[in-house]
Design an enzyme around this catalytic site. Sequence first.
Site, PDB file in Angstrom:
ATOM      1  N   LYS A  91       0.869  -1.193  -0.029  1.00 28.56           N
ATOM      2  CA  LYS A  91       0.042  -0.094  -0.006  1.00 28.56           C
ATOM      3  C   LYS A  91       0.930   1.323  -0.171  1.00 28.56           C
ATOM      4  O   LYS A  91       1.879   1.404   0.694  1.00 28.56           O
ATOM      5  CB  LYS A  91      -0.903  -0.006   1.259  1.00 28.56           C
ATOM      6  CG  LYS A  91      -1.990   1.073   1.307  1.00 28.56           C
ATOM      7  CD  LYS A  91      -3.017   0.924   2.514  1.00 28.56           C
ATOM      8  CE  LYS A  91      -4.064   1.949   2.682  1.00 28.56           C
ATOM      9  NZ  LYS A  91      -4.638   1.653   3.943  1.00 28.56           N
ATOM     10  N   SER A  95      -9.494   1.324   3.277  1.00 23.27           N
ATOM     11  CA  SER A  95      -9.000   2.321   2.435  1.00 23.27           C
ATOM     12  C   SER A  95      -7.686   1.574   1.556  1.00 23.27           C
ATOM     13  O   SER A  95      -7.036   2.067   0.660  1.00 23.27           O
ATOM     14  CB  SER A  95      -8.183   3.278   3.044  1.00 23.27           C
ATOM     15  OG  SER A  95      -7.088   2.894   4.137  1.00 23.27           O
ATOM     16  N   SER A 146      -9.672  -0.813   7.571  1.00 22.88           N
ATOM     17  CA  SER A 146      -9.234  -0.464   6.138  1.00 22.88           C
ATOM     18  C   SER A 146      -8.583  -1.684   5.641  1.00 22.88           C
ATOM     19  O   SER A 146      -8.340  -1.527   4.155  1.00 22.88           O
ATOM     20  CB  SER A 146      -8.164   0.580   6.117  1.00 22.88           C
ATOM     21  OG  SER A 146      -8.667   1.815   5.973  1.00 22.88           O
TER      22      SER A 146
END
EC number: 6.3.5.7
Lengths: 508, 554
Positions: B107, B202, B226
């Site tokens: 990420k 996210s 997330s």
Amino acid sequence: MAAAARGCGGVWRRAWQRGAGGPAPAPRGQRAVACNARGGAVPEGKSGLAPWVPVVGLEIHAQISSNSKLFSGSQVQFAAPPNSLVSFFDASLPGTLPAGYQITQQRVPIAVNGSLSYSLCIDNKMSQMVTKTVRIKQIQLEQDSGKSLHDDTRSQTLVDLNRAGVGLMEVVMEPDMCCGEEAAAAVRELQLILQTLGSSQAVMAEGQLRVDANVSVHHPGEPYGVRTEVKNINSIRFLAKAVDYEIQRQIEELENGGTILNETRAFDSKLGCTVPMRDKEGKQDYRFMPEPNLPPLILYDAKSLPANLNHQQVVNIDWIHERLPDLPSVKRAKLVEQYGILPEHSFTLLNEDGLTEFFENVVKQTQMKPKKVIGWILKDLLSYLKQHSLTVKESPVSSFLLADLLNLLEKKEISSTAAKQVLAELWKGEEKTPLEIVKEKKLELIQDQKELEQICQAVIDGQENEVMAIKAGNRKVLNKLIGLVQRETQGRSNPVLVKQLLEKKLSQ
Amino acid sequence: MLRASLREVSGASPPGEPPRRGEGAPRSGVAAAAGRARKVSAALKEGHVTPTELCQRCLSLIKSTKFLNAYITVAEETALKQAEESEKRYRRGQPLSVLDGIPIAVKDNFNTAGIETTCASNMLKGYISPYNATVVQKLLDQGAVLLGKTNLDEFAMGSGSTDGVFGPVRNPWSYSRQYKEKSVPKSHSEDGESNWVITGGSSGGSAAAVSSFTCFAALGSDTGGSTRNPAAHCGVVGLKPTYGLISRHGLIPLVNSMDVPGILTRCVDDAAVVLGSLAGHDPKDSTTVQDNFKPFELPNLTDVSKLSIGIPKEYHAPGLSSEILALWSKAADLFKNAGAKVIEVSLPHTRYSIVCYHVLCAAEVASNMARFDGLEYGHRSDMNKSTESMYAATRREGFNDVVRGRILSGNYFLLKQNYENYFIKAQKVRRLIANDFVKVFGSGVDILLTPTTLSDAVPYMEFIKEDNRTRSAQDDILTQAANMAGLPAINVPTGLSERGLPLGLQFIGQSFQEKQLLTVAKWFEKQVKFPVIQLEVKRHDHGAFQHQKSASFS
């Protein structure tokens, strides 16, 4: 200094105000404030009706003496090239924990409710010393901020992060002082304590000790007045000046019907006055919150220390306490007791870095009584060093050489006049021993009594009037004869012996 | 696909020959291969496939699925170099670990030395970190091949992976045969283009990357859900480990007291392997526990009769879709029928979790984001009237509305006059929420079973009708409490919705009891037999491709 609180030192961080800025922002903007240099604090209005009570509190930031910064491995070093001591962490690169804001123990200080005793002399007389106490509200760890330099004309800001993240201890003193002199004496004592403990080098000129003074005045029986905060004070002498100036300024302002603003002022050492600092943001709310990246630091004492913990990895206050060196007040008392010197001498000894050690070394190496040694240390050594702006460590005369010299004096091989001459030679630092100088300059006392008797006789023979006067009962004139003998021998005669010889001859 | 089609892969692209671009997994022989599929790691060891082939394969898939917008940066060159190094190690017979040569994605809120780290924000566009996050370094040290950085909501603030400066991530399942067959096209002209669904967030980029077979494992981060939320929407395993088990050093913080690196994989076993490679104390993160972590292999549970599964009634939240409720009950029955004790439990303070989180998160964001002032790195505004105006303009230009909104509200909560009323109160509520879990686990419950999300993924067009704050409040509701309490939790893909989209269930375990949690999750995974995505890529590619079999590396 006593610390009452033990337990957890939690840490807090600010939601904003990072990097540049912080405890000692540089003054900028208008300086064209009319100001007169004023004398010491005389807390009395010019009307002379109601006396004013000045109140002084101090916030002191002392840079912790350490190899590295508080939470990063960067070195701590004075005057290093800008931004040369900055780790990823200090630059608060994204993802370095915990960085990007100043961290303080403000709400959970490491110690609270302490006190500091300090002494000062009354009417500038060293012989009249009083001891006072100021309460210490708290001591807390903080991170230092970076430094920013503003170039208003080019509208540029230069940032140096060398200082960012260096460990500071903030000492908050209650408003228990009433004049510049008291503030100065308290800070001096604190400075000595920190230097003795080695926890800070506390050199004000290098920013290792920064003092902000909170000053207000009020009438007796009334609540405290509005206070101002005076910053940018970089020496103890200026601290006294700044505080006294500010007290006088406030009194005059109020007596002229004005009001005092709760503002930050800077001390201008050249003009000797305080000026308001441009403070656009007004009252700061730092928006503190607990720092989740740092687990609480737990301080143990012998009682609370859990048995199963690795003793190397925990802080045990009792253990540290046992290993503390004597604090200055204890050291002074010991000096007075051990060497029979005056209390005020002990203050002077401690006030000069290394002087106590110098004194003790001399005492160890000489047969002269410490009471006599102290005179040589304070009158001769110290005044010479002061004249030449030297520190004790820079003295061209070592404790060994001075002891050597004092031994010659003590063994009555030279007179004290000759000893001063030798000392004057020693300052030149030519690596000669006192004895060599004595020989070279022929300064030894005349040991041959017959020779001395002949000289005395010659003096008596040449001073008929004086001899008559003495014989008539004017004993004071004898001193003149002694002086003449000294001159004749170039100070190489023992005045006590000369006196005896003269008296003997005159009574014949 | 990789586990299933390794032989085919090596057949299709022999060493030295570039992989056929955009080809995807070959269809033929895959089903047959499935049964005798070897673990990728074993295949690497045995030389059936080389790390370079594997890497090229993934890179080519990344290209052909570019429209998913799963990656912000693809580090093709360094990845191939790493693969080459790995290949040498295999040739010497000295692979570093099970992860050697395994393509992974990270990420884009983890720092990666030499590869841009943006947090999907203008503030960090072009920012290249000089250091690797501890977790990234650990993966590299074990030979993993870093393919690139995945998309997210700006600074991980969001639940859709729709609010980043690089645009929204598309859920690979939008392009699955399963979804297409079941969703009724509204009109012919739309051709499904406007029907694509969000990944959740996210860590949507990481979930999409794992789901679309472009990598074997990906790192996400999990502050309020997330990792688990997009895992549920994308049909992959999403593990949020216990707070303090994995270093956060180098993870750009959202909420320091809740952030944990998350692990996204295609099966529970893989999650256990990655966990084993990441866990452990890090001197650069004082909140990591000092205890030694022993990597573990997951046993194949045969007897669940000694297990006590708690069903927290508060997770029957308003807005929970009937199909998820049904799935949840079915899962509970599955345990019951297998002999486990299944009991209803209560976590009474759960309903305050979201509002409490809102205060704590905003407060920490306000503080964390203070570092972005344009001085040391990142975006700096041209505004030069004064330092203050430069700060202000930098932050206005660098942050999106969501980030700025949280900074502003956080600063409000931290004002002296509000501190007691908001921050302190929220901390107290947080304690109550954590204590709820302590009580339930103290009563003998081993694992909690809950839904991960309220429903399946919604189409992007529908999702953006509500603002970020509303969406986050809705979407984090089932995942958030585990972060408050620091507990380990995992999303296990469980079934498909009526629309053909993944549904997941969440297991919440006790602190540092990852082995137990993952063991139960593995048993459950085996029972539910979650279908493999049948990815059909048209128009965006030279030809259609299709994946028929998921793959693991362990």
